[in-house]
Design a protein around this motif. Structure first.
Motif, PDB file in Angstrom:
ATOM      1  N   ALA A 186       4.679  -0.155 -10.960  1.00  0.00           N
ATOM      2  CA  ALA A 186       3.368  -0.933 -10.893  1.00  0.00           C
ATOM      3  C   ALA A 186       2.466  -0.543 -11.963  1.00  0.00           C
ATOM      4  N   ALA A 187       2.707   0.483 -12.572  1.00  0.00           N
ATOM      5  CA  ALA A 187       1.649   0.708 -14.089  1.00  0.00           C
ATOM      6  C   ALA A 187       2.169   0.647 -15.030  1.00  0.00           C
ATOM      7  N   VAL A 188       3.595   0.336 -15.369  1.00  0.00           N
ATOM      8  CA  VAL A 188       3.955   0.196 -16.513  1.00  0.00           C
ATOM      9  C   VAL A 188       3.806  -1.065 -17.440  1.00  0.00           C
ATOM     10  N   TYR A 189       3.277  -2.207 -16.618  1.00  0.00           N
ATOM     11  CA  TYR A 189       3.015  -3.504 -17.166  1.00  0.00           C
ATOM     12  C   TYR A 189       1.543  -3.493 -17.965  1.00  0.00           C
ATOM     13  N   GLY A 190       1.067  -2.492 -17.698  1.00  0.00           N
ATOM     14  CA  GLY A 190      -0.271  -2.241 -18.598  1.00  0.00           C
ATOM     15  C   GLY A 190      -1.682  -2.860 -17.747  1.00  0.00           C
ATOM     16  N   GLY A 191      -1.353  -3.159 -16.452  1.00  0.00           N
ATOM     17  CA  GLY A 191      -2.554  -3.674 -15.786  1.00  0.00           C
ATOM     18  C   GLY A 191      -3.293  -2.705 -15.069  1.00  0.00           C
ATOM     19  N   ASP A 192      -4.431  -2.913 -14.467  1.00  0.00           N
ATOM     20  CA  ASP A 192      -4.959  -1.760 -13.607  1.00  0.00           C
ATOM     21  C   ASP A 192      -4.234  -1.457 -12.216  1.00  0.00           C
ATOM     22  N   LEU A 193      -3.959  -0.197 -12.084  1.00  0.00           N
ATOM     23  CA  LEU A 193      -3.411   0.106 -10.811  1.00  0.00           C
ATOM     24  C   LEU A 193      -4.551   1.161 -10.347  1.00  0.00           C
ATOM     25  N   VAL A 194      -4.875   1.029  -9.030  1.00  0.00           N
ATOM     26  CA  VAL A 194      -6.132   1.832  -8.225  1.00  0.00           C
ATOM     27  C   VAL A 194      -5.559   2.329  -7.006  1.00  0.00           C
ATOM     28  N   ALA A 195      -5.300   3.657  -6.914  1.00  0.00           N
ATOM     29  CA  ALA A 195      -4.896   4.274  -5.816  1.00  0.00           C
ATOM     30  C   ALA A 195      -6.051   4.468  -4.670  1.00  0.00           C
ATOM     31  N   ILE A 196      -5.744   4.298  -3.435  1.00  0.00           N
ATOM     32  CA  ILE A 196      -6.865   4.139  -2.472  1.00  0.00           C
ATOM     33  C   ILE A 196      -6.659   5.386  -1.504  1.00  0.00           C
ATOM     34  N   GLU A 197      -7.595   6.187  -1.205  1.00  0.00           N
ATOM     35  CA  GLU A 197      -7.291   7.262  -0.488  1.00  0.00           C
ATOM     36  C   GLU A 197      -7.318   6.881   1.266  1.00  0.00           C
ATOM     37  N   GLY A 198      -5.948   6.621   1.583  1.00  0.00           N
ATOM     38  CA  GLY A 198      -5.810   6.032   2.931  1.00  0.00           C
ATOM     39  C   GLY A 198      -4.324   5.460   2.975  1.00  0.00           C
ATOM     40  N   ASN A 199      -3.964   4.750   4.079  1.00  0.00           N
ATOM     41  CA  ASN A 199      -2.795   3.970   4.201  1.00  0.00           C
ATOM     42  C   ASN A 199      -3.019   2.702   3.834  1.00  0.00           C
ATOM     43  N   TYR A 200      -1.957   1.788   4.070  1.00  0.00           N
ATOM     44  CA  TYR A 200      -2.007   0.335   3.574  1.00  0.00           C
ATOM     45  C   TYR A 200      -3.074  -0.457   4.191  1.00  0.00           C
ATOM     46  N   ASP A 201      -3.197  -0.286   5.615  1.00  0.00           N
ATOM     47  CA  ASP A 201      -4.224  -0.880   6.419  1.00  0.00           C
ATOM     48  C   ASP A 201      -5.650  -0.531   5.767  1.00  0.00           C
ATOM     49  N   ASP A 202      -5.686   0.809   5.253  1.00  0.00           N
ATOM     50  CA  ASP A 202      -7.193   0.931   4.546  1.00  0.00           C
ATOM     51  C   ASP A 202      -7.379   0.159   3.348  1.00  0.00           C
ATOM     52  N   VAL A 203      -5.952   0.028   2.420  1.00  0.00           N
ATOM     53  CA  VAL A 203      -6.286  -0.611   1.295  1.00  0.00           C
ATOM     54  C   VAL A 203      -6.592  -2.069   1.521  1.00  0.00           C
ATOM     55  N   ASN A 204      -5.683  -2.659   2.434  1.00  0.00           N
ATOM     56  CA  ASN A 204      -6.164  -4.074   2.916  1.00  0.00           C
ATOM     57  C   ASN A 204      -7.476  -4.512   3.084  1.00  0.00           C
ATOM     58  N   ARG A 205      -7.990  -3.390   4.091  1.00  0.00           N
ATOM     59  CA  ARG A 205      -9.549  -3.630   4.476  1.00  0.00           C
ATOM     60  C   ARG A 205     -10.435  -3.559   3.018  1.00  0.00           C
ATOM     61  N   PHE A 206      -9.907  -2.496   2.293  1.00  0.00           N
ATOM     62  CA  PHE A 206     -10.713  -2.725   1.328  1.00  0.00           C
ATOM     63  C   PHE A 206     -10.825  -3.934   0.372  1.00  0.00           C
ATOM     64  N   CYS A 207      -9.475  -4.586   0.144  1.00  0.00           N
ATOM     65  CA  CYS A 207      -9.499  -5.743  -0.745  1.00  0.00           C
ATOM     66  C   CYS A 207     -10.196  -6.941  -0.096  1.00  0.00           C
ATOM     67  N   SER A 208     -10.238  -7.044   1.332  1.00  0.00           N
ATOM     68  CA  SER A 208     -10.913  -8.146   1.818  1.00  0.00           C
ATOM     69  C   SER A 208     -12.350  -7.722   1.723  1.00  0.00           C
ATOM     70  N   GLU A 209     -12.779  -6.829   1.613  1.00  0.00           N
ATOM     71  CA  GLU A 209     -14.426  -6.756   1.096  1.00  0.00           C
ATOM     72  C   GLU A 209     -14.638  -7.191  -0.269  1.00  0.00           C
ATOM     73  N   LEU A 210     -13.654  -6.553  -1.014  1.00  0.00           N
ATOM     74  CA  LEU A 210     -13.940  -6.874  -2.717  1.00  0.00           C
ATOM     75  C   LEU A 210     -13.738  -8.423  -2.901  1.00  0.00           C
ATOM     76  N   ILE A 211     -12.938  -9.228  -2.034  1.00  0.00           N
ATOM     77  CA  ILE A 211     -12.823 -10.697  -2.315  1.00  0.00           C
ATOM     78  C   ILE A 211     -14.000 -11.248  -2.040  1.00  0.00           C
ATOM     79  N   GLY A 212     -15.055 -10.918  -1.321  1.00  0.00           N
ATOM     80  CA  GLY A 212     -16.230 -11.503  -1.029  1.00  0.00           C
ATOM     81  C   GLY A 212     -17.518 -10.837  -1.653  1.00  0.00           C
ATOM     82  N   ASP A 213     -16.991 -10.108  -2.742  1.00  0.00           N
ATOM     83  CA  ASP A 213     -18.070  -9.442  -3.757  1.00  0.00           C
ATOM     84  C   ASP A 213     -17.892  -9.908  -4.991  1.00  0.00           C
ATOM     85  N   PRO A 214     -19.117 -10.223  -5.626  1.00  0.00           N
ATOM     86  CA  PRO A 214     -19.044 -10.614  -7.133  1.00  0.00           C
ATOM     87  C   PRO A 214     -18.288 -10.132  -7.818  1.00  0.00           C
TER      88      PRO A 214
END
Length: 428
Positions: A186-214
């Motif tokens: 995931a990291a080798v292509y040079g884009g940003d890779l962000v690890a979230i403390e938690g499991n996938y469902d925690d990551v998914n909830r975070f992304c749902s919040e981010l999508i509604g933020d500027p």
């Protein structure tokens, strides 16, 4: 299969796609980066205006497909992509091998024909390249500049690679404890890779919040606001399997369950092929496969429930470790409608199945592939899957991504001479 749409014409052109339709209430919306119904909050999926299913039209469409490129774009007339998609810079995934697995069949007692659809041959070595390829086209159409996702690993690598190939930025989010191989990919292509403390469902909830933020302005989240288009990429597995079987439906399919989207879209693809007259209509059974350490859909199926109760994942099959699968209820419906089932296997059974597939067919599957092979074995032993019928088992990723799951090493370590080789008992 013509679709009647009352909405105004879409502002973008995505081939035969004409609208988004709610799976729950049927409400239609113009094509756009939305994923939930504004009326009932049900999930949206792509609706199409596809050619009719008459014999002449089916023959012409089949001829057009067979003359197309050896990747998913041969099915462009059935996907939400522009007509010139094959000419754009992309990773061109798909048309992976359908392996006739005779030695595995002999081990499992299958007499009706056993096949492994091996999607480890995709550009980033998992089926996720298919879904991301479709999402990239939607991102281009809607003017997004950054591609993003929440991921259990394979999707992160697929997004990173596809974004770079398409000239887009990427920022992907993963659980903090992923397998090292998937993190590197995931990291080798040079884009940003962000690890979230938690499991996938925690990551998914975070992304749902981010999508509604500027902060998320201009971002296309492939499995959130682009999810209706992203999911359609899994239909190409159904198309390829049937084409590779000589334009025939398999009798049985065993499919891994993470969110459940892959299974539901394979079923959708099979139904489309029937409606288009590309395959003869006949019954088929769909079986879902989970790891015991993350088996909310399997538990619900066995209990006869309609609702899937979330679980906290604890399994080596991290690519399937989604404790609250969005498409879980639809998986239950499909398994029951087709006469299939949903089953699970333990981590030791997963490892045994990985080794079995490698030993019999020379295919090194990641843990998700171990789940499908292990579940297939269990279903046969329990008399649920019919070994006399044609069966297709999915391997969705490469074992090199999950090396920690399987302990293996040299048969012996010797001095560089023949006497040492003989002494090790390996000669002959």
């Amino acid at each position: 299969m013509a679709v009647q749409v009352t909405e105004s014409a879409p502002a973008v052109s995505l081939g035969p796609a004409v609208a988004l339709s709610c799976r729950e209430c049927g409400q239609r919306f113009p094509l756009g980066p939305i994923f939930a119904c504004q009326e009932c909050f049900g999930p949206l999926e792509v609706a199409y205006e596809l050619p009719g299913g008459g014999p002449g039209q089916a023959a012409e469409l089949k001829k057009r497909i067979e003359a197309g490129p050896a990747n998913i774009w041969r099915y462009a007339p059935l996907l939400p992509v522009p007509a010139d998609v094959a000419d754009k810079p992309n990773l061109n995934p798909g048309f992976t091998k359908l392996v006739k697995a005779d030695r595995l069949a002999a081990e499992l007692g299958v007499t009706g024909g056993l096949y492994v659809k091996d999607d480890s041959g995709n550009p980033t070595h998992s089926f996720k390249d298919r879904v991301v390829a479709i999402a990239v086209e939607a991102a281009r159409a809607f003017g997004f500049t950054t591609l993003s996702c929440s991921s259990t690993g394979n999707l992160a690598g697929a997004v990173g690679a596809a974004a770079r190939r398409a000239g887009l930025k990427s920022c992907v989010f993963i659980p903090h404890d992923l397998e090292p191989g998937k993190v590197v990919m995931a990291a080798v292509y040079g884009g940003d890779l962000v690890a979230i403390e938690g499991n996938y469902d925690d990551v998914n909830r975070f992304c749902s919040e981010l999508i509604g933020d500027p902060l998320g302005e201009g971002w296309g989240f492939v499995n959130v606001n682009l999810r209706p288009y992203y999911g359609e990429g899994s239909k190409t597995l159904a198309y390829e399997i049937c084409e590779q079987l000589g334009w025939q439906l398999p009798d049985q399919l065993v499919i891994p369950i993470a969110s459940g989207s892959q299974l539901t879209k394979i079923d959708k693809g099979l139904k489309e092929l029937i409606a288009l007259g590309l395959v003869e209509d006949k019954p088929y059974k769909i079986f879902g496969a989970q790891a015991e350490g993350c088996s909310p859909v399997s538990v619900a199926f066995k209990a006869g429930h309609e609702v899937v109760k979330p679980q906290k994942p604890n399994t080596i099959a991290k690519s399937l470790a989604i404790g609250n699968p969005a498409d879980g209820p639809y998986v239950l419906d499909i398994a029951r409608r087709t006469g299939g089932a949903v089953e699970d296997v333990t981590d030791p059974q997963i490892v045994d199945a990985i080794k079995l597939l490698a030993r019999t067919e020379g295919i090194f599957a990641e843990t998700a592939g171990g789940v499908t092979v292990g579940v297939t074995k269990k279903l046969i032993e329990n008399g649920i899957l019919d070994p006399s019928l044609t069966t297709v088992v999915l391997n969705t990723g490469d074992g090199l991504k999950t090396l920690d799951a399987v302990a293996a090493g040299p048969s012996a370590t010797i001095r560089p001479n023949l006497d040492a080789f003989r002494a090790a008992g390996l000669a002959g």
